[in-house]
Design a protein around this motif. Structure first.
Motif, PDB file in Angstrom:
ATOM      1  N   ALA A 199       0.821  -1.223   0.000  1.00  0.00           N
ATOM      2  CA  ALA A 199       0.000   0.000   0.000  1.00  0.00           C
ATOM      3  C   ALA A 199       0.848   1.263   0.000  1.00  0.00           C
ATOM      4  O   ALA A 199       0.554   2.217  -0.731  1.00  0.00           O
ATOM      5  N   MET A 200       1.897   1.303   0.806  1.00  0.00           N
ATOM      6  CA  MET A 200       2.736   2.501   0.882  1.00  0.00           C
ATOM      7  C   MET A 200       3.358   2.831  -0.475  1.00  0.00           C
ATOM      8  O   MET A 200       3.575   4.002  -0.805  1.00  0.00           O
ATOM      9  N   ALA A 201       3.629   1.803  -1.260  1.00  0.00           N
ATOM     10  CA  ALA A 201       4.285   2.020  -2.557  1.00  0.00           C
ATOM     11  C   ALA A 201       3.292   2.333  -3.674  1.00  0.00           C
ATOM     12  O   ALA A 201       3.692   2.870  -4.711  1.00  0.00           O
ATOM     13  N   ASN A 202       2.023   2.026  -3.473  1.00  0.00           N
ATOM     14  CA  ASN A 202       1.080   2.110  -4.589  1.00  0.00           C
ATOM     15  C   ASN A 202      -0.042   3.125  -4.406  1.00  0.00           C
ATOM     16  O   ASN A 202      -0.762   3.415  -5.369  1.00  0.00           O
ATOM     17  N   LEU A 203      -0.203   3.655  -3.195  1.00  0.00           N
ATOM     18  CA  LEU A 203      -1.284   4.603  -2.969  1.00  0.00           C
ATOM     19  C   LEU A 203      -0.778   6.041  -2.956  1.00  0.00           C
ATOM     20  O   LEU A 203       0.383   6.301  -2.622  1.00  0.00           O
ATOM     21  N   LYS A 204      -1.668   6.955  -3.290  1.00  0.00           N
ATOM     22  CA  LYS A 204      -1.338   8.385  -3.332  1.00  0.00           C
ATOM     23  C   LYS A 204      -2.565   9.184  -2.914  1.00  0.00           C
ATOM     24  O   LYS A 204      -3.657   8.628  -2.700  1.00  0.00           O
ATOM     25  N   GLU A 205      -2.397  10.478  -2.815  1.00  0.00           N
ATOM     26  CA  GLU A 205      -3.498  11.360  -2.449  1.00  0.00           C
ATOM     27  C   GLU A 205      -4.645  11.218  -3.456  1.00  0.00           C
ATOM     28  O   GLU A 205      -4.430  11.166  -4.662  1.00  0.00           O
ATOM     29  N   GLY A 206      -5.851  11.116  -2.928  1.00  0.00           N
ATOM     30  CA  GLY A 206      -7.023  10.939  -3.777  1.00  0.00           C
ATOM     31  C   GLY A 206      -7.479   9.499  -3.893  1.00  0.00           C
ATOM     32  O   GLY A 206      -8.619   9.229  -4.271  1.00  0.00           O
ATOM     33  N   ASP A 207      -6.591   8.551  -3.573  1.00  0.00           N
ATOM     34  CA  ASP A 207      -6.970   7.136  -3.568  1.00  0.00           C
ATOM     35  C   ASP A 207      -7.788   6.819  -2.322  1.00  0.00           C
ATOM     36  O   ASP A 207      -7.753   7.557  -1.324  1.00  0.00           O
ATOM     37  N   GLU A 208      -8.506   5.716  -2.369  1.00  0.00           N
ATOM     38  CA  GLU A 208      -9.367   5.332  -1.257  1.00  0.00           C
ATOM     39  C   GLU A 208      -9.035   3.928  -0.755  1.00  0.00           C
ATOM     40  O   GLU A 208      -8.713   3.030  -1.536  1.00  0.00           O
ATOM     41  N   ILE A 209      -9.131   3.776   0.559  1.00  0.00           N
ATOM     42  CA  ILE A 209      -9.058   2.479   1.228  1.00  0.00           C
ATOM     43  C   ILE A 209     -10.409   2.278   1.899  1.00  0.00           C
ATOM     44  O   ILE A 209     -10.887   3.172   2.606  1.00  0.00           O
ATOM     45  N   VAL A 210     -11.037   1.130   1.691  1.00  0.00           N
ATOM     46  CA  VAL A 210     -12.357   0.888   2.287  1.00  0.00           C
ATOM     47  C   VAL A 210     -12.306  -0.350   3.173  1.00  0.00           C
ATOM     48  O   VAL A 210     -11.864  -1.423   2.741  1.00  0.00           O
ATOM     49  N   ILE A 211     -12.756  -0.171   4.425  1.00  0.00           N
ATOM     50  CA  ILE A 211     -12.808  -1.280   5.386  1.00  0.00           C
ATOM     51  C   ILE A 211     -14.170  -1.233   6.081  1.00  0.00           C
ATOM     52  O   ILE A 211     -15.048  -0.481   5.681  1.00  0.00           O
ATOM     53  N   THR A 212     -14.359  -2.048   7.117  1.00  0.00           N
ATOM     54  CA  THR A 212     -15.622  -2.045   7.849  1.00  0.00           C
ATOM     55  C   THR A 212     -15.397  -1.656   9.302  1.00  0.00           C
ATOM     56  O   THR A 212     -14.289  -1.766   9.830  1.00  0.00           O
ATOM     57  N   VAL A 213     -16.468  -1.248   9.963  1.00  0.00           N
ATOM     58  CA  VAL A 213     -16.409  -0.897  11.384  1.00  0.00           C
ATOM     59  C   VAL A 213     -16.185  -2.137  12.238  1.00  0.00           C
ATOM     60  O   VAL A 213     -15.729  -2.038  13.375  1.00  0.00           O
ATOM     61  N   MET A 214     -16.494  -3.330  11.700  1.00  0.00           N
ATOM     62  CA  MET A 214     -16.361  -4.551  12.494  1.00  0.00           C
ATOM     63  C   MET A 214     -14.936  -5.100  12.540  1.00  0.00           C
ATOM     64  O   MET A 214     -14.691  -6.144  13.135  1.00  0.00           O
ATOM     65  N   GLU A 215     -13.976  -4.389  11.935  1.00  0.00           N
ATOM     66  CA  GLU A 215     -12.615  -4.928  11.863  1.00  0.00           C
ATOM     67  C   GLU A 215     -11.917  -4.956  13.221  1.00  0.00           C
ATOM     68  O   GLU A 215     -12.124  -4.092  14.078  1.00  0.00           O
ATOM     69  N   HIS A 216     -11.067  -5.940  13.389  1.00  0.00           N
ATOM     70  CA  HIS A 216     -10.098  -5.992  14.481  1.00  0.00           C
ATOM     71  C   HIS A 216      -9.120  -4.837  14.297  1.00  0.00           C
ATOM     72  O   HIS A 216      -8.885  -4.383  13.187  1.00  0.00           O
ATOM     73  N   HIS A 217      -8.563  -4.337  15.393  1.00  0.00           N
ATOM     74  CA  HIS A 217      -7.631  -3.208  15.295  1.00  0.00           C
ATOM     75  C   HIS A 217      -6.497  -3.459  14.304  1.00  0.00           C
ATOM     76  O   HIS A 217      -5.995  -2.529  13.668  1.00  0.00           O
ATOM     77  N   SER A 218      -6.090  -4.725  14.170  1.00  0.00           N
ATOM     78  CA  SER A 218      -4.976  -5.031  13.267  1.00  0.00           C
ATOM     79  C   SER A 218      -5.357  -4.857  11.806  1.00  0.00           C
ATOM     80  O   SER A 218      -4.474  -4.855  10.936  1.00  0.00           O
ATOM     81  N   ASN A 219      -6.655  -4.706  11.524  1.00  0.00           N
ATOM     82  CA  ASN A 219      -7.094  -4.407  10.162  1.00  0.00           C
ATOM     83  C   ASN A 219      -7.692  -3.003  10.065  1.00  0.00           C
ATOM     84  O   ASN A 219      -8.400  -2.698   9.113  1.00  0.00           O
ATOM     85  N   ILE A 220      -7.405  -2.172  11.050  1.00  0.00           N
ATOM     86  CA  ILE A 220      -7.788  -0.762  11.020  1.00  0.00           C
ATOM     87  C   ILE A 220      -6.555   0.130  11.087  1.00  0.00           C
ATOM     88  O   ILE A 220      -6.341   0.986  10.213  1.00  0.00           O
TER      89      ILE A 220
END
Length: 409
Positions: free
Chosen positions: A104-125
């Motif tokens: 992710a650090m190498a491929n994402l930039k400003e304006g890109d989006e990451i989508v997760i859920t509220v039910m995630e464990h902290h390790s996936n937030i």
């Protein structure tokens, strides 16, 4: 499934706690280990112990064969195309962090989006929070339905052409919700996004086929699926892993080292710097053998019956709040709840006095706790070695807890 025969293979269950036979209902935190896994670890240290990939002597060869043999067992277990797509890590947390910090650090930039859920464990937030802060990407959340499930309509509406990563747990460690990973992955790919899956709570209970699910990255832990602690798996599609930089540098992951530059080994070893958790990997292989012998379909069927029984019995307790879908077919092997006017830590303490082990707290899911409007919850999680009698003892213990606190106050 012959539950009596299965239970006999878990020596830790044959003991008393606080004068009562142990009722272990905390398998979502860590599962117990069958004797075959324990003996495999003992055999490694007594007969095989040696570093891998380095020595040409007999012990080194045996250790390497056992270690790489375990990788092949994992490959078959999740139906990866190649062992090059199977990387040994310390656990799910490490696996998810590596995807975030390398890919992710190498491929994402400003304006890109990451989508997760509220039910995630902290390790996936938290890893995605860090990626968003450092790259300028936007972190978004899928809305949950009232019963704690995901609507595919909401998934379709939330993912956009700017979405680059979708990261979702297959099974919630609080709600028990089983998410439709295959369908979410399809929507993610239609929008050009990469699909990441937290499989920590899914791999012990469900048959996982990464090719059928068509996920890009997936991580899980050995200790939740009858294996040792300190060992986990990162699965990644080969073309993605090949274009990622290693996260840890040192011995074994290198090809050539010059004074001012170095090159890396091929997959999967370029991600496995230093001496790996050899015994843990071999122990995980033994755990997979055990689960395959029992049968993942049999485990899922057994847990479905336990979920149905647990939801039915717990619902009879006055003042109880049960979280997550009430349809047992939509959840995995756990039930999370609160008793009115009794703190979950007090619930767990009273149950422990009865020999019943449950988890209490926020379960590393504080955003979900706020969504539930709860500061903490109690969680009973069951596995292939649990019985309806265990559920009955839980219910009896909860009734006793209510009576105790009603008398006190």
């Amino acid at each position: 499934m012959d539950i009596k025969a299965i239970r006999s293979q878990f020596p830790i269950l044959d003991q008393e706690v606080n004068g009562h036979p142990l009722v272990y209902l905390d398998s979502s935190a860590t599962s117990q280990k069958p004797i075959s896994v324990i003996e495999t670890l003992e055999k490694y240290y007594k007969e095989i112990n040696s570093n891998v990939h380095r020595g040409v002597h007999t012990l080194g060869t045996r250790a390497t064969d056992a270690y790489e043999g375990a990788r092949e067992k994992v490959r078959k277990f999740i139906n990866a195309k190649s062992t090059q797509e199977v990387i040994f890590t310390r656990g799910t947390t490490t696996s998810l962090n590596w995807v975030a910090s390398s890919y992710a650090m190498a491929n994402l930039k400003e304006g890109d989006e990451i989508v997760i859920t509220v039910m995630e464990h902290h390790s996936n937030i938290i890893p995605w929070q860090q990626v968003a802060k450092k790259t300028g990407a936007t972190l978004k959340y899928f809305p949950l339905q009232e019963d704690g499930t995901l609507s595919l309509d909401a998934v379709q509406a939330t993912i956009t052409a700017n979405t680059k990563i979708v990261s979702v747990t297959h099974v919630s460690n609080v709600l028990g919700t089983i998410n439709p990973i295959k369908e979410i992955a399809k929507i993610a790919h239609e929008n050009g996004a990469v699909m990441v899956v937290d499989e920590a709570q899914g791999a012990p209970h469900l048959k996982i086929d990464v090719q059928d699910l068509d996920v890009d990255f997936l991580g899980f832990s050995g200790h939740k699926m009858c294996g040792p602690t300190g060992i986990g798996i990162l699965y990644g599609k080969k073309h993605l892993l090949e274009n990622m930089e290693p996260v840890e540098f040192g011995g074994e992951m290198i090809d050539f080292v010059e004074l001012y530059d170095s090159t890396w080994k091929e997959l999967p070893w370029k991600f496995e710097g230093g001496t790996p958790t050899i015994a843990g990997a071999i122990g995980l292989g033994a755990a997979i053998d055990f689960l395959n012998e029992v049968g993942l379909d049999n485990i899922a069927e057994h847990e479905l019956k336990l979920s149905q029984y647990a939801l039915e019995k717990l619902s009879t307790i006055e003042g109880i709040s049960i979280y997550g879908p009430m349809d047992p077919a939509k959840r995995s092997g756990l039930v999370t709840f609160n008793i009115e006017d009794v703190h979950p830590h007090d619930v767990a303490t009273v149950l422990d006095a009865e020999g019943i082990a449950v988890r209490a707290g926020h379960h590393c899911a504080q955003p979900l706790m706020r969504w539930l409007k709860a500061t903490a919850t109690a969680r009973a999680s069951y596995y292939l070695y649990n019985t309806e009698e265990d559920i009955d003892k839980l219910v009896s213990g909860l009734v006793k807890t209510k009576e105790y606190f009603s008398d006190v106050f």
